[in-house]
Write an enzyme that holds these catalytic residues in place. Sequence first.
Site, PDB file in Angstrom:
ATOM      1  N   ASP A   1      30.931  33.552  42.416  1.00 43.11           N
ATOM      2  CA  ASP A   1      31.744  34.690  41.981  1.00 43.11           C
ATOM      3  C   ASP A   1      32.428  35.300  43.203  1.00 43.11           C
ATOM      4  OD1 ASP A   1      32.226  36.651  39.548  1.00 43.11           O
ATOM      5  OD2 ASP A   1      31.906  37.872  41.346  1.00 43.11           O
TER       6      ASP A   1
ATOM      7  N   GLU B   1      34.927  38.393  44.908  1.00 44.52           N
ATOM      8  CA  GLU B   1      35.588  39.700  44.827  1.00 44.52           C
ATOM      9  C   GLU B   1      36.827  39.610  45.703  1.00 44.52           C
ATOM     10  OE1 GLU B   1      34.492  41.680  42.543  1.00 44.52           O
ATOM     11  OE2 GLU B   1      32.729  40.419  42.272  1.00 44.52           O
TER      12      GLU B   1
ATOM     13  N   ASP C   1      38.345  32.614  39.514  1.00 44.00           N
ATOM     14  CA  ASP C   1      37.778  32.362  40.849  1.00 44.00           C
ATOM     15  C   ASP C   1      38.371  31.101  41.488  1.00 44.00           C
ATOM     16  OD1 ASP C   1      35.221  34.423  40.873  1.00 44.00           O
ATOM     17  OD2 ASP C   1      35.671  33.641  38.880  1.00 44.00           O
TER      18      ASP C   1
ATOM     19  N   HIS D   1      30.348  43.478  39.617  1.00 47.90           N
ATOM     20  CA  HIS D   1      31.491  43.427  40.532  1.00 47.90           C
ATOM     21  C   HIS D   1      31.075  43.318  41.994  1.00 47.90           C
ATOM     22  CE1 HIS D   1      34.037  44.041  37.119  1.00 47.90           C
ATOM     23  NE2 HIS D   1      33.593  45.269  36.910  1.00 47.90           N
TER      24      HIS D   1
ATOM     25  N   ASP E   1      26.936  39.125  40.670  1.00 44.42           N
ATOM     26  CA  ASP E   1      27.593  38.466  39.537  1.00 44.42           C
ATOM     27  C   ASP E   1      27.197  36.983  39.502  1.00 44.42           C
ATOM     28  OD1 ASP E   1      28.809  40.837  38.837  1.00 44.42           O
ATOM     29  OD2 ASP E   1      30.823  40.287  39.515  1.00 44.42           O
TER      30      ASP E   1
HETATM   31  P1  AMP Z   1      34.725  40.485  38.989  1.00 46.58           P
HETATM   32  O1  AMP Z   1      34.182  39.129  39.337  1.00 46.58           O
HETATM   33  O2  AMP Z   1      34.750  40.792  37.548  1.00 46.58           O
HETATM   34  O3  AMP Z   1      33.917  41.482  39.758  1.00 46.58           O
HETATM   35  O4  AMP Z   1      36.214  40.571  39.497  1.00 46.58           O
HETATM   36  C1  AMP Z   1      36.705  39.871  40.595  1.00 46.58           C
HETATM   37  C2  AMP Z   1      37.893  40.600  41.187  1.00 46.58           C
HETATM   38  O5  AMP Z   1      38.889  40.803  40.184  1.00 46.58           O
HETATM   39  C3  AMP Z   1      37.602  41.998  41.728  1.00 46.58           C
HETATM   40  O6  AMP Z   1      37.093  41.971  43.056  1.00 46.58           O
HETATM   41  C4  AMP Z   1      39.001  42.606  41.678  1.00 46.58           C
HETATM   42  O7  AMP Z   1      39.793  42.153  42.739  1.00 46.58           O
HETATM   43  C5  AMP Z   1      39.557  42.040  40.379  1.00 46.58           C
HETATM   44  N1  AMP Z   1      39.264  42.963  39.267  1.00 46.58           N
HETATM   45  C6  AMP Z   1      38.201  42.926  38.437  1.00 46.58           C
HETATM   46  N2  AMP Z   1      38.239  43.918  37.521  1.00 46.58           N
HETATM   47  C7  AMP Z   1      39.382  44.608  37.803  1.00 46.58           C
HETATM   48  C8  AMP Z   1      40.025  45.760  37.233  1.00 46.58           C
HETATM   49  N3  AMP Z   1      39.512  46.410  36.179  1.00 46.58           N
HETATM   50  N4  AMP Z   1      41.190  46.173  37.792  1.00 46.58           N
HETATM   51  C9  AMP Z   1      41.740  45.536  38.841  1.00 46.58           C
HETATM   52  N5  AMP Z   1      41.197  44.462  39.429  1.00 46.58           N
HETATM   53  C10 AMP Z   1      40.037  43.997  38.922  1.00 46.58           C
HETATM   54 MG    MG Z   2      32.436  39.653  40.550  1.00 44.96          MG
END
Ligand code: AMP
Ligand code: MG
Length: 179
Positions: free
Chosen positions: A7, A9, A101, A157, A162
């Site tokens: 995962d 970020e 990803d 996140h 994750d």
């Molecule tokens: P996640 O694996 O769901 O934590 O998301 C990976 C990346 O997607 C995050 O580090 C952000 O760069 C982007 N991201 C996730 N959710 C959002 C959101 N609600 N708004 C903007 N960017 C997001």
């Molecule tokens: Mg994540």
Amino acid sequence: MNYIILDLEATCWKDRNHNKQNEIIEIGAVKIDGSGNIESEFAEFVKPKLHPILSDFCKELTTITQAEIDAADTFDKVISKFIDWIGIDQPYALGSWGFYDKTQFEKDCDLYQLDKGWLKNHISVKHQYAQITNLKKPVGMDRALKIENLTLEGTHHRGIDDARNIAKIFQAYFGKWEV
Ligand code: AMP
Ligand code: MG
């Protein structure tokens, strides 16, 4: 075959209409062996090249601090450690929650003009999970954990947390995933 459940970020901004390029700031991953057991973990922050100062929105979403990013290596260095850790001389497949990803990895490899061949074998755990369990459409990781009666451990996140949570779903249906 090893399974690398990962995962990422990335840099992000509140304004969805921004024209800035998102870059990886954290790689979290869990290596699952051919018997479905967790072998090891990889967790590293990455210092972005284009926008090294995190937005307040990004820090709030991920809980990643500016100090952690300032102290991190750049993508080219971290990816070389990551590829070493994967062990690409042995058969492996990457798995993540959706296709985001893999696409983000491709963008960062392009930014640093690095090879993308190692990304070839990829499983969208999100889409295959929906197929395996006969869901009408793919759901979020948090929803899938609830369906499975699994606890969302750690901080949502955060890449490594994750990845650990996706790995639990992956292990629950071990043997059903198609590469
Ligand atoms: P996640 O694996 O769901 O934590 O998301 C990976 C990346 O997607 C995050 O580090 C952000 O760069 C982007 N991201 C996730 N959710 C959002 C959101 N609600 N708004 C903007 N960017 C997001
Ligand atoms: Mg994540």
